[in-house]
Design a protein around this motif. Sequence first.
Motif, PDB file in Angstrom:
ATOM      1  N   ASP A 302       0.836  -1.203   0.000  1.00 21.38           N
ATOM      2  CA  ASP A 302       0.000   0.000   0.000  1.00 21.38           C
ATOM      3  C   ASP A 302       0.873   1.256   0.000  1.00 21.38           C
ATOM      4  O   ASP A 302       1.967   1.282   0.579  1.00 21.38           O
ATOM      5  CB  ASP A 302      -0.905   0.023   1.240  1.00 21.38           C
ATOM      6  CG  ASP A 302      -1.999  -1.018   1.145  1.00 21.38           C
ATOM      7  OD1 ASP A 302      -2.319  -1.427   0.015  1.00 21.38           O
ATOM      8  OD2 ASP A 302      -2.504  -1.451   2.204  1.00 21.38           O
ATOM      9  N   ILE A 303       0.357   2.276  -0.658  1.00 20.46           N
ATOM     10  CA  ILE A 303       1.036   3.581  -0.670  1.00 20.46           C
ATOM     11  C   ILE A 303       0.108   4.569   0.030  1.00 20.46           C
ATOM     12  O   ILE A 303      -0.915   4.983  -0.517  1.00 20.46           O
ATOM     13  CB  ILE A 303       1.327   4.050  -2.110  1.00 20.46           C
ATOM     14  CG1 ILE A 303       2.220   3.028  -2.814  1.00 20.46           C
ATOM     15  CG2 ILE A 303       1.985   5.412  -2.104  1.00 20.46           C
ATOM     16  CD1 ILE A 303       2.433   3.322  -4.267  1.00 20.46           C
ATOM     17  N   THR A 304       0.447   4.898   1.249  1.00 23.19           N
ATOM     18  CA  THR A 304      -0.404   5.792   2.049  1.00 23.19           C
ATOM     19  C   THR A 304       0.416   6.992   2.529  1.00 23.19           C
ATOM     20  O   THR A 304       1.652   6.992   2.466  1.00 23.19           O
ATOM     21  CB  THR A 304      -0.974   5.038   3.264  1.00 23.19           C
ATOM     22  OG1 THR A 304       0.103   4.513   4.041  1.00 23.19           O
ATOM     23  CG2 THR A 304      -1.883   3.902   2.810  1.00 23.19           C
ATOM     24  N   SER A 307       0.804  13.603  -0.010  1.00 26.97           N
ATOM     25  CA  SER A 307       1.238  13.539  -1.404  1.00 26.97           C
ATOM     26  C   SER A 307       2.740  13.376  -1.531  1.00 26.97           C
ATOM     27  O   SER A 307       3.230  12.618  -2.386  1.00 26.97           O
ATOM     28  CB  SER A 307       0.785  14.793  -2.154  1.00 26.97           C
ATOM     29  OG  SER A 307       1.314  15.954  -1.520  1.00 26.97           O
ATOM     30  N   GLU A 309       4.812  11.999   0.676  1.00 23.01           N
ATOM     31  CA  GLU A 309       5.170  10.645   1.110  1.00 23.01           C
ATOM     32  C   GLU A 309       4.780   9.608   0.061  1.00 23.01           C
ATOM     33  O   GLU A 309       5.505   8.640  -0.185  1.00 23.01           O
ATOM     34  CB  GLU A 309       4.483  10.330   2.440  1.00 23.01           C
ATOM     35  CG  GLU A 309       5.034  11.139   3.606  1.00 23.01           C
ATOM     36  CD  GLU A 309       4.259  10.883   4.876  1.00 23.01           C
ATOM     37  OE1 GLU A 309       3.154  10.275   4.780  1.00 23.01           O
ATOM     38  OE2 GLU A 309       4.740  11.265   5.956  1.00 23.01           O
ATOM     39  N   GLN A 310       3.625   9.811  -0.555  1.00 15.74           N
ATOM     40  CA  GLN A 310       3.184   8.870  -1.582  1.00 15.74           C
ATOM     41  C   GLN A 310       4.139   8.860  -2.772  1.00 15.74           C
ATOM     42  O   GLN A 310       4.472   7.798  -3.304  1.00 15.74           O
ATOM     43  CB  GLN A 310       1.770   9.219  -2.050  1.00 15.74           C
ATOM     44  CG  GLN A 310       0.693   8.877  -1.041  1.00 15.74           C
ATOM     45  CD  GLN A 310      -0.696   9.179  -1.577  1.00 15.74           C
ATOM     46  OE1 GLN A 310      -0.838   9.755  -2.662  1.00 15.74           O
ATOM     47  NE2 GLN A 310      -1.717   8.799  -0.822  1.00 15.74           N
ATOM     48  N   ILE A 314       6.131   5.622  -3.974  1.00 13.38           N
ATOM     49  CA  ILE A 314       5.967   5.112  -5.342  1.00 13.38           C
ATOM     50  C   ILE A 314       7.328   4.959  -6.012  1.00 13.38           C
ATOM     51  O   ILE A 314       7.616   3.960  -6.682  1.00 13.38           O
ATOM     52  CB  ILE A 314       5.049   6.049  -6.151  1.00 13.38           C
ATOM     53  CG1 ILE A 314       3.613   5.933  -5.636  1.00 13.38           C
ATOM     54  CG2 ILE A 314       5.106   5.712  -7.635  1.00 13.38           C
ATOM     55  CD1 ILE A 314       2.673   6.952  -6.257  1.00 13.38           C
ATOM     56  N   THR A 355       1.991   0.155  -9.080  1.00 12.27           N
ATOM     57  CA  THR A 355       2.404   1.298  -8.254  1.00 12.27           C
ATOM     58  C   THR A 355       1.358   2.400  -8.259  1.00 12.27           C
ATOM     59  O   THR A 355       1.534   3.429  -7.598  1.00 12.27           O
ATOM     60  CB  THR A 355       3.738   1.871  -8.764  1.00 12.27           C
ATOM     61  OG1 THR A 355       3.644   2.175 -10.156  1.00 12.27           O
ATOM     62  CG2 THR A 355       4.865   0.887  -8.520  1.00 12.27           C
ATOM     63  N   PRO A 357      -1.856   3.857  -6.898  1.00 14.02           N
ATOM     64  CA  PRO A 357      -2.632   3.616  -5.666  1.00 14.02           C
ATOM     65  C   PRO A 357      -4.099   3.327  -5.965  1.00 14.02           C
ATOM     66  O   PRO A 357      -4.866   4.236  -6.265  1.00 14.02           O
ATOM     67  CB  PRO A 357      -2.476   4.919  -4.884  1.00 14.02           C
ATOM     68  CG  PRO A 357      -1.323   5.626  -5.499  1.00 14.02           C
ATOM     69  CD  PRO A 357      -1.298   5.231  -6.934  1.00 14.02           C
TER      70      PRO A 357
END
Length: 391
Positions: A302-304, A307, A309-310, A314, A355, A357
């Motif tokens: 998961d990519i949480t 913005s 951090e995402q 990624i 990749t 989300p």
Amino acid sequence: MTDLDLLHFEQLKKDVQGQYLKEYTPSQDDISKWKGIDIIYFQEDLRKKAKGNISEKSFYTYFKNSPVTKLPRIDMLNLLSIYAGYDSWYEFKKQHLFAGELLLENENLEEEEINELEKTVSETPELPKTEIQPKKVEIQTPTNVDLQKTNTENQDVNKKPTTTNEVEISTIPTKKNFFKKNAWALITSVLIAITGLLGFKDVLFSKTYTYCFIDKDRGVSVINTLDIMVIKENESPLMYKIKPGECFSYSTKDKNLKMKISAAFYEPLEVNRNLENAPAEEKIELKPDDYKMAAYYFSRKDITGNSEEQVALIKQKRNQLENLISNNAVIYQVYDNNTYGIEKIDKQKYITLVTTPTTSLKNLNVIEMKKDNGKIVSIKFKIATTDEKNK
């Protein structure tokens, strides 16, 4: 009888004498000079070895006089020949032929003996042939006499004619044997039993073995579907699919079991078992393939966060997948709908897909993954629908 027969008899007496001298010591070696106790001992030995006997008179007649002018009876000749070690008088003569002598194959009886036998048979009276006739039993009914008596005189007697009933005795049919009556029933029962035994022999003589598969590193059940190939001699392989967490049960009457086990995230394993002393249940460890596990992990990660951090996650995820997957990797996405079925995509499209989300990544199911020289060279995956996930 011929002169040659008399000469043969003189030879036979010599053989009889020699046979007796092998085991006994009479008063004189020459048989013509035996007397008294010598003759008695000879008679006993003759009864013992030839199962027959000659009288003392015959001994004096044929052994005391040499040469003789008349042959003994054929039964005595055969008896003495057997004592001397031959099958018969004919066999003795056959083995002691004189020069120019011809011996007929059927010369077992002397001419005088044959004439005597023919005369005896011809004089035998013929017995009358009688036939046993079945007896009849006659049953007579009592005579009925009507007498009517008056005070003065008797009236005429009326007699009924006497009747005779003839009863023929018939034989009672023998009862059939129980086995003959029920032969077909017994045979049918045996055939049914044999057919049933042959039909269920695999069930009767088979034994069930259960194998459970665990992750060697984590000690838990494997996380994806297993493909099991059972290899049998002189037969095509048997294929089985085992869902995650389930055990594999196999019934067989064979003494050996050979299996090839493969899974998307585990190294392939070949299992050989001698079933003669094997346990009914067994746990088999599968070694995880770290590269495949990592690719699967990063594909589903998961990519949480915010913005920034995402974006960082990624980028990290893409770099990790770039390192794990070969540039020439063959990647297939499988669909359940009738439009596509299966689609081939390249490495970059796959990385972009996993990749991005989306919640669908939680339903990512890797069907097959192959590795070569430290790189993932083949991926077959499927993104299950919500309904499939709940099954």
